[in-house]
Design a protein around this motif. Structure first.
Motif, PDB file in Angstrom:
ATOM      1  N   ASP A  61      40.374  47.589  29.688  1.00 10.48           N
ATOM      2  CA  ASP A  61      39.377  47.294  30.721  1.00 10.48           C
ATOM      3  C   ASP A  61      39.332  48.504  31.648  1.00 10.48           C
ATOM      4  O   ASP A  61      40.182  48.671  32.523  1.00 10.48           O
ATOM      5  N   SER A  62      38.322  49.342  31.452  1.00 13.00           N
ATOM      6  CA  SER A  62      38.226  50.604  32.174  1.00 13.00           C
ATOM      7  C   SER A  62      37.637  50.415  33.562  1.00 13.00           C
ATOM      8  O   SER A  62      36.818  49.522  33.783  1.00 13.00           O
ATOM      9  N   PRO A  63      38.022  51.268  34.522  1.00  8.89           N
ATOM     10  CA  PRO A  63      37.293  51.275  35.789  1.00  8.89           C
ATOM     11  C   PRO A  63      35.852  51.685  35.552  1.00  8.89           C
ATOM     12  O   PRO A  63      35.555  52.432  34.609  1.00  8.89           O
ATOM     13  N   THR A  64      34.946  51.172  36.369  1.00  7.72           N
ATOM     14  CA  THR A  64      33.532  51.492  36.187  1.00  7.72           C
ATOM     15  C   THR A  64      33.190  52.829  36.834  1.00  7.72           C
ATOM     16  O   THR A  64      33.944  53.365  37.649  1.00  7.72           O
ATOM     17  N   GLY A  65      32.051  53.356  36.450  1.00  6.56           N
ATOM     18  CA  GLY A  65      31.604  54.618  37.012  1.00  6.56           C
ATOM     19  C   GLY A  65      32.206  55.810  36.300  1.00  6.56           C
ATOM     20  O   GLY A  65      32.919  55.683  35.301  1.00  6.56           O
ATOM     21  N   ILE A  66      31.910  56.987  36.843  1.00  4.46           N
ATOM     22  CA  ILE A  66      32.412  58.236  36.284  1.00  4.46           C
ATOM     23  C   ILE A  66      33.511  58.755  37.195  1.00  4.46           C
ATOM     24  O   ILE A  66      33.254  59.202  38.319  1.00  4.46           O
TER      25      ILE A  66
END
Length: 264
Positions: free
Chosen positions: A118-123
């Motif tokens: 579950d990755s953090p959102t955004g760049i």
């Protein structure tokens, strides 16, 4: 065995990335696949909170800080799912060394069939790192221009690292009459749409019970959708074929699979 690693990511916050990661993971575990979900959102981890897991013993942050053993930070979750949650402690955030994430993946991937990140959102640094650890990437987005722009950025980064996409979850459809069409999204991204999703009270209710919707409301359309995706990933062809006619019929009637607008 060597795990297939999927990173669930979005270029824009608040689109339901964590909900998708949890339910896909729980569905895979429900098919008797050894599955681990890892919350790599070092700044705002929510997987543990959404599943009611207390991290007083140890968390991913503690492992990254070198103050805990990995085995102590992996918890038993729903459907025999294993969970490596993060900590909401500011102290833990400051001391976490994210460079150690790749070592953690090297350790666990021989013990599982699937690892869902579950990755953090955004760049940002951590989302880029999460993508770099994947065998395949799954995007979650809303049918709007801002979300599409974020998805295009994620795609550019993933392509530059040679990370293939499995496809896209389109979340929160039917809210805005001017939303982007599936055709527009597919032609822009060149990616397969895995599910077209509207809001469903069963998802919001399952969050209140800190239980994946695939377990709390297994007969709901959203649960069927996640189970079908898990079956496809796991190579369980019979389930995919058995539900395909029902899925097509629902789409003809304007009924689509649902996922909460809340992330997380």
């Amino acid at each position: 065995m060597t795990a297939t690693i999927f990173t669930i990511v979005s270029g824009k916050g608040g689109v339901g990335t964590t909900t998708a990661a949890i339910n896909l993971s729980a569905a895979l575990a429900g098919f008797a696949k050894n599955t681990l979900i890892i919350d790599t959102d070092i700044g705002m981890p929510t997987v543990g909170l959404m599943l009611g897991i207390e991290t007083t013993k140890a968390s991913l942050h503690d492992v990254l800080a070198g103050t805990a053993e990995l085995k102590d930070a992996i918890y038993d979750g729903p459907n025999n799912l294993h969970v490596l949650p993060g900590s909401i402690s500011l102290h833990s955030f400051v001391n976490a060394n994210t460079d150690a994430l790749s070592d953690i993946l090297d350790t666990v991937k021989e013990k599982y069939d699937y690892v869902i990140i579950d990755s953090p959102t955004g760049i940002n640094k951590n989302s880029i790192l999460s993508i770099s650890l994947a065998n395949e990437v799954i995007q979650v987005m809303n049918p709007d221009i801002a979300s599409l722009a974020g998805a295009m950025k994620i795609q550019t980064i993933s392509d530059s690292m040679g990370k293939p996409f499995r496809g896209v979850f389109i979340n929160r459809t039917g809210v805005n009459p001017n939303e982007l069409s599936n055709d527009r999204i597919e032609s822009t991204l060149g990616l397969r749409i895995l599910e077209t999703i509207i809001e469903d009270n069963s998802v919001r209710n399952s969050l209140a019970f800190k239980t994946p919707v695939v377990m709390k409301y297994p007969g709901s359309p959203v649960a069927v959708g996640f189970n079908r995706q898990a079956a496809e990933i796991a190579g369980i062809k019979s389930m995919v074929e058995d539900t395909s006619a029902e899925v097509k019929d629902k789409k003809k009637k304007g009924k689509r699979f649902s996922l909460s607008k809340n992330k997380e």
